[in-house]
Design an enzyme around this catalytic site. Structure first.
Site, PDB file in Angstrom:
ATOM      1  N   SER A 160      30.126  34.959  32.758  1.00 51.48           N
ATOM      2  CA  SER A 160      29.073  35.970  32.843  1.00 51.48           C
ATOM      3  C   SER A 160      29.177  36.950  31.684  1.00 51.48           C
ATOM      4  O   SER A 160      30.280  37.211  31.180  1.00 51.48           O
ATOM      5  CB  SER A 160      29.205  36.743  34.165  1.00 51.48           C
ATOM      6  OG  SER A 160      28.355  37.878  34.193  1.00 51.48           O
ATOM      7  N   TYR A 174      34.382  41.404  40.135  1.00 50.01           N
ATOM      8  CA  TYR A 174      33.559  40.371  39.496  1.00 50.01           C
ATOM      9  C   TYR A 174      33.715  40.415  37.981  1.00 50.01           C
ATOM     10  O   TYR A 174      33.961  39.382  37.348  1.00 50.01           O
ATOM     11  CB  TYR A 174      32.092  40.568  39.883  1.00 50.01           C
ATOM     12  CG  TYR A 174      31.149  39.568  39.267  1.00 50.01           C
ATOM     13  CD1 TYR A 174      31.004  38.288  39.792  1.00 50.01           C
ATOM     14  CD2 TYR A 174      30.389  39.895  38.142  1.00 50.01           C
ATOM     15  CE1 TYR A 174      30.149  37.364  39.220  1.00 50.01           C
ATOM     16  CE2 TYR A 174      29.529  38.986  37.560  1.00 50.01           C
ATOM     17  CZ  TYR A 174      29.414  37.717  38.109  1.00 50.01           C
ATOM     18  OH  TYR A 174      28.553  36.816  37.532  1.00 50.01           O
TER      19      TYR A 174
END
Length: 270
Positions: A160, A174
């Protein structure tokens, strides 16, 4: 060196974790549409079965399911054991399964770290490690033929942009997990490259999925205004990148993190 062979994944065996929904489904569809045999795995068995049936009907490749709860080590082991019963080799492993947890900094919990890092980082290593014999079996060239141009097996890790930039969102575990994933992918590229297996990661920007649905509902125009291309990602964007990495065209790419975000990371305003 024509396009029909340079970017071909026809008849390759592919495992996509979390391949029934969201970005994983986009990737699975890209491989099936180009003639690959795709195994989809996640803990949602019904979603896997539905996605496999729909993708196989689309063809020309096929999709199959081996459900597994990746939080459980035994499920990971059983997944690979079942795959070994069905296949003699695995050409491509796509580590896509992931989770996110958003919570204010002062209340961010141990449970968030345990859940997110286990799935997003720890299990990527677990599943890659377990699949390595199958990946080695599928690789062509290398080893005794060191220095030859062959067709390595591939590990593609779905990361990501939040593992590259400092996100303003309160998704601490995350962001840390994706940064760790990008680095793990580089470390694996060194170790697995010697076994004729490449390892690369894709730092995805915003794509439509259950994970991003609430954010897009509230902030889609704002987000798109910050992206130089003024749109979120489309299925072809992430699927196409995976197809490149899995084909002859990407056979010499190893240890890379490819940002697929429309320019979001470099589009920050002063």
């Amino acid at each position: 060196m024509d396009i029909s062979t340079l970017f071909s994944v026809k008849d390759k065996v592919v495992l996509v974790t979390g391949g029934a929904k969201g970005v994983g489904r986009m990737i699975s569809e890209g491989f099936v549409a180009n003639g690959a045999k795709v195994y989809i795995s996640s803990r949602d068995a019904k979603a896997c079965e539905s996605a496999a049936a729909e993708l196989t009907a689309m063809g020309p490749g096929t999709a199959h399911t081996i459900p597994a709860d990746f939080y459980k080590l035994t499920d990971c082991q059983n997944l690979v054991a079942e795959l070994k019963k069905r296949e003699t080799g695995l050409h491509v492993l796509v580590n896509n399964s992931g989770s996110i947890w958003s919570e204010p900094y002062d209340r961010y919990s141990d449970a968030a770290w345990a859940k997110v890092l286990t799935l997003n980082l720890h299990r990527v290593f677990t599943i890659t490690q377990l699949c390595t014999p199958l990946l080695e079996a599928a690789a062509v060239g290398g080893g005794a033929e060191r220095g030859t141009i062959g067709d390595p097996a591939r590990v593609i890790n779905i990361g990501s942009v939040d593992g590259i930039r400092a996100s303003a969102s309160e998704t601490f575990a995350y962001s840390a997990s994706k940064a760790g994933l990008h680095h793990l992918s580089e470390v694996l590229a060194n170790h697995l490259g010697k076994r004729n297996i490449t390892s690369n990661s894709i730092a995805c920007g915003l794509f439509r999925s259950s994970m991003t649905a609430a954010t897009l509902e509230k902030l889609k125009p704002v987000i798109e205004s910050a992206i130089p291309l003024h749109r979120i990602g489309a299925p072809q964007d992430v699927a196409g990148t995976c197809l490149f990495l899995a084909s002859r065209a990407g056979a010499y790419v190893n240890g890379a993190t490819i940002t697929v975000d429309g320019g979001l990371v470099i589009g920050g305003k002063l």
